[in-house]
Design a protein around this motif. Structure first.
Motif, PDB file in Angstrom:
ATOM      1  N   THR A   1     -59.784 -37.947  -7.920  1.00 33.37           N
ATOM      2  CA  THR A   1     -60.745 -37.272  -7.057  1.00 33.37           C
ATOM      3  C   THR A   1     -61.004 -38.101  -5.803  1.00 33.37           C
ATOM      4  OG1 THR A   1     -62.684 -38.310  -8.077  1.00 33.37           O
ATOM      5  CG2 THR A   1     -61.915 -36.221  -9.038  1.00 33.37           C
ATOM      6  N   ALA A   2     -61.536 -37.435  -4.803  1.00 33.85           N
ATOM      7  CA  ALA A   2     -61.988 -38.093  -3.577  1.00 33.85           C
ATOM      8  C   ALA A   2     -63.192 -37.318  -3.073  1.00 33.85           C
ATOM      9  CB  ALA A   2     -60.877 -38.115  -2.522  1.00 33.85           C
ATOM     10  N   GLY A   3     -64.078 -38.010  -2.377  1.00 30.46           N
ATOM     11  CA  GLY A   3     -65.248 -37.338  -1.839  1.00 30.46           C
ATOM     12  C   GLY A   3     -66.297 -37.069  -2.893  1.00 30.46           C
ATOM     13  N   VAL A   4     -67.150 -36.101  -2.622  1.00 31.47           N
ATOM     14  CA  VAL A   4     -68.288 -35.803  -3.484  1.00 31.47           C
ATOM     15  C   VAL A   4     -68.335 -34.315  -3.833  1.00 31.47           C
ATOM     16  CG1 VAL A   4     -69.667 -37.712  -2.575  1.00 31.47           C
ATOM     17  CG2 VAL A   4     -69.803 -35.460  -1.478  1.00 31.47           C
ATOM     18  N   ALA A   5     -69.084 -33.999  -4.882  1.00 26.50           N
ATOM     19  CA  ALA A   5     -69.265 -32.616  -5.294  1.00 26.50           C
ATOM     20  C   ALA A   5     -70.409 -31.940  -4.550  1.00 26.50           C
ATOM     21  CB  ALA A   5     -69.527 -32.545  -6.796  1.00 26.50           C
ATOM     22  N   ASP A   6     -71.307 -32.736  -3.992  1.00 26.76           N
ATOM     23  CA  ASP A   6     -72.487 -32.209  -3.315  1.00 26.76           C
ATOM     24  C   ASP A   6     -72.812 -33.122  -2.138  1.00 26.76           C
ATOM     25  OD1 ASP A   6     -75.150 -31.578  -2.526  1.00 26.76           O
ATOM     26  OD2 ASP A   6     -75.547 -30.722  -4.496  1.00 26.76           O
ATOM     27  N   ARG A   7     -72.734 -32.602  -0.934  1.00 27.07           N
ATOM     28  CA  ARG A   7     -72.958 -33.422   0.257  1.00 27.07           C
ATOM     29  C   ARG A   7     -74.398 -33.899   0.351  1.00 27.07           C
ATOM     30  NH1 ARG A   7     -70.650 -30.716   5.609  1.00 27.07           N
ATOM     31  NH2 ARG A   7     -72.198 -29.139   5.034  1.00 27.07           N
ATOM     32  N   GLU A   8     -75.333 -33.120  -0.152  1.00 23.66           N
ATOM     33  CA  GLU A   8     -76.736 -33.499  -0.021  1.00 23.66           C
ATOM     34  C   GLU A   8     -77.132 -34.606  -0.987  1.00 23.66           C
ATOM     35  OE1 GLU A   8     -79.495 -30.312  -0.140  1.00 23.66           O
ATOM     36  OE2 GLU A   8     -78.588 -29.227   1.544  1.00 23.66           O
ATOM     37  N   THR A   9     -76.660 -34.507  -2.222  1.00 22.68           N
ATOM     38  CA  THR A   9     -77.059 -35.488  -3.240  1.00 22.68           C
ATOM     39  C   THR A   9     -76.062 -36.625  -3.402  1.00 22.68           C
ATOM     40  OG1 THR A   9     -75.952 -34.333  -5.058  1.00 22.68           O
ATOM     41  CG2 THR A   9     -78.199 -33.630  -4.501  1.00 22.68           C
ATOM     42  N   GLY A  10     -74.825 -36.439  -2.913  1.00 21.51           N
ATOM     43  CA  GLY A  10     -73.801 -37.449  -3.115  1.00 21.51           C
ATOM     44  C   GLY A  10     -73.260 -37.473  -4.540  1.00 21.51           C
ATOM     45  N   ARG A  11     -73.536 -36.424  -5.305  1.00 23.85           N
ATOM     46  CA  ARG A  11     -73.057 -36.350  -6.690  1.00 23.85           C
ATOM     47  C   ARG A  11     -71.540 -36.491  -6.752  1.00 23.85           C
ATOM     48  NH1 ARG A  11     -71.734 -31.536  -9.501  1.00 23.85           N
ATOM     49  NH2 ARG A  11     -72.739 -30.316  -7.838  1.00 23.85           N
TER      50      ARG A  11
END
Length: 366
Positions: A58-68
């Protein structure tokens, strides 16, 4: 002491006492991870994932607001046009059972197509010339398959049936209506009965009418909302998935999608001759739509050349909030799903997504 002074001292000590300084051992670069990182760091994709049946990268996040953290291979994703492979397989199940023939006139099953010289085979191969219906729909209100098809039929055909190839969701909208008529239970129930249950794809489902959100674990999706493009990239996780129907409505997971490709090409869904027909009666489409040179389109399946030789068979899927790529490679090279949490169907993002698929299937398997 400055860094240069430290380095000089080390070199002098080595020369005087004959002590060798071990060189740092560089870790080999994971070619799949490199492409996912490019999608996020260079192309602005919020999150990306690749699952090859053994490992999830994986790369990045699942949720831009929470950084999950980005979801894994069990996270729900909208399959978009990957749904077409399921629909085509269901049609071929009906063909194998002798309930329809490929060269039947589609108007035999879909009254709105009566009088048009369009066959079931042409719908499967995207050679019917039917115009695209999705750009004509008012997605703010639900509609029926008949209403959507009527929108397309009110437009001028793109070309005469069988004379060219042109990707159109309308072909698979119509095939869903064919399955409705012949199966007597509707395309959703028929696909559940003949594909999802036999393969135990327990995390794959058709959204219910009016259902906008995704069930279970999932990443947020971001993109340009067609109803408000001036807002730029926004959260588009909630979409009317039921309305996407036989051409793009399924929700699944990377794990389940890989299992579908393995089940289809492993002979668990269709007799050998039917699968052979799907992958041999093809059209050259390299350089058209999103397909690279050497690609061919069969019945809801496309073959994409691999850099290491051979091809992989699969289908792509794109919505404003996500893209899905991958499939099963020839010569036992395996199966992979690559997923992004925004539309990645052109330019560098498309090249990096396709390169991630290629790298996962071509990297030496240990």
């Amino acid at each position: 002491m400055h860094r240069t002074s430290i380095a000089t001292a080390v070199l002098l000590a080595t020369a005087v006492i004959g002590v060798s300084v071990p060189e740092a051992v560089a870790r080999p670069v994971d070619p799949v991870q490199r492409q996912l990182d490019l999608l996020v760091n260079s192309d602005g994709v919020p999150g990306a994932l690749a699952y090859d049946g053994r490992a999830t990268r994986t790369a990045g996040v699942a949720d831009r607001e929470t950084g999950r953290a980005m979801v894994d291979e069990r996270g729900r994703i909208r399959l978009a046009s990957d749904t077409k492979a399921f629909t085509a397989t269901a049609v071929m199940r009906l063909v194998a059972d002798g309930r329809i023939r490929l060269d039947d006139n589609a108007g035999r099953y879909v009254p709105q197509l009566a009088g048009r010289r369009i066959t079931v085979r042409q719908l499967l191969k995207q050679t019917s010339g039917l115009p695209e219906y999705t750009a004509l729909v008012d997605w703010t209100r639900p509609g029926t398959s008949e209403e959507y098809l009527a929108l397309a039929l009110a437009e001028k055909p793109v070309f005469d049936p069988g004379s060219d190839w042109g990707y159109s969701n309308t072909n698979y909208l119509a095939l869903g209506m064919v399955i409705d008529k012949v199966s007597g239970v509707g395309f959703r129930a028929y696909i559940e009965h003949t594909i999802l249950r036999p393969l135990h794809l327990d995390d794959t489902y058709w959204p219910a009418p009016g259902e906008l959100s995704l069930r279970g674990p999932h990443a947020r999706n971001y993109g340009i909302h067609p109803a408000a493009p001036e807002a730029g990239r926004v959260d588009v996780t909630e979409l009317p998935g039921y309305e996407f129907g036989a051409s793009g409505g399924l929700v699944s997971t990377p794990k389940d999608l890989n299992a579908f490709w393995d089940g289809l090409f492993g002979g668990r869904l269709l007799p050998h001759w039917a699968l052979h027909q799907m992958t041999r009666d093809t059209t050259a489409i390299g350089g058209r739509d999103v397909y690279p040179a050497g690609s061919r389109y069969g019945y809801g399946l496309a073959s994409i050349p691999l850099s290491c030789g051979g091809v992989y068979w699969g289908h792509g899927g794109d919505l404003p909030g996500n893209s899905v790529g991958g499939g099963r490679a020839t010569a036992g090279r395996g199966t992979v799903t690559v997923y992004t949490t925004t539309w990645a169907a052109e330019g560098d993002s498309l090249r990096h997504l396709q390169a991630a698929v290629d790298a996962a299937l071509c990297t030496r398997r240990r």
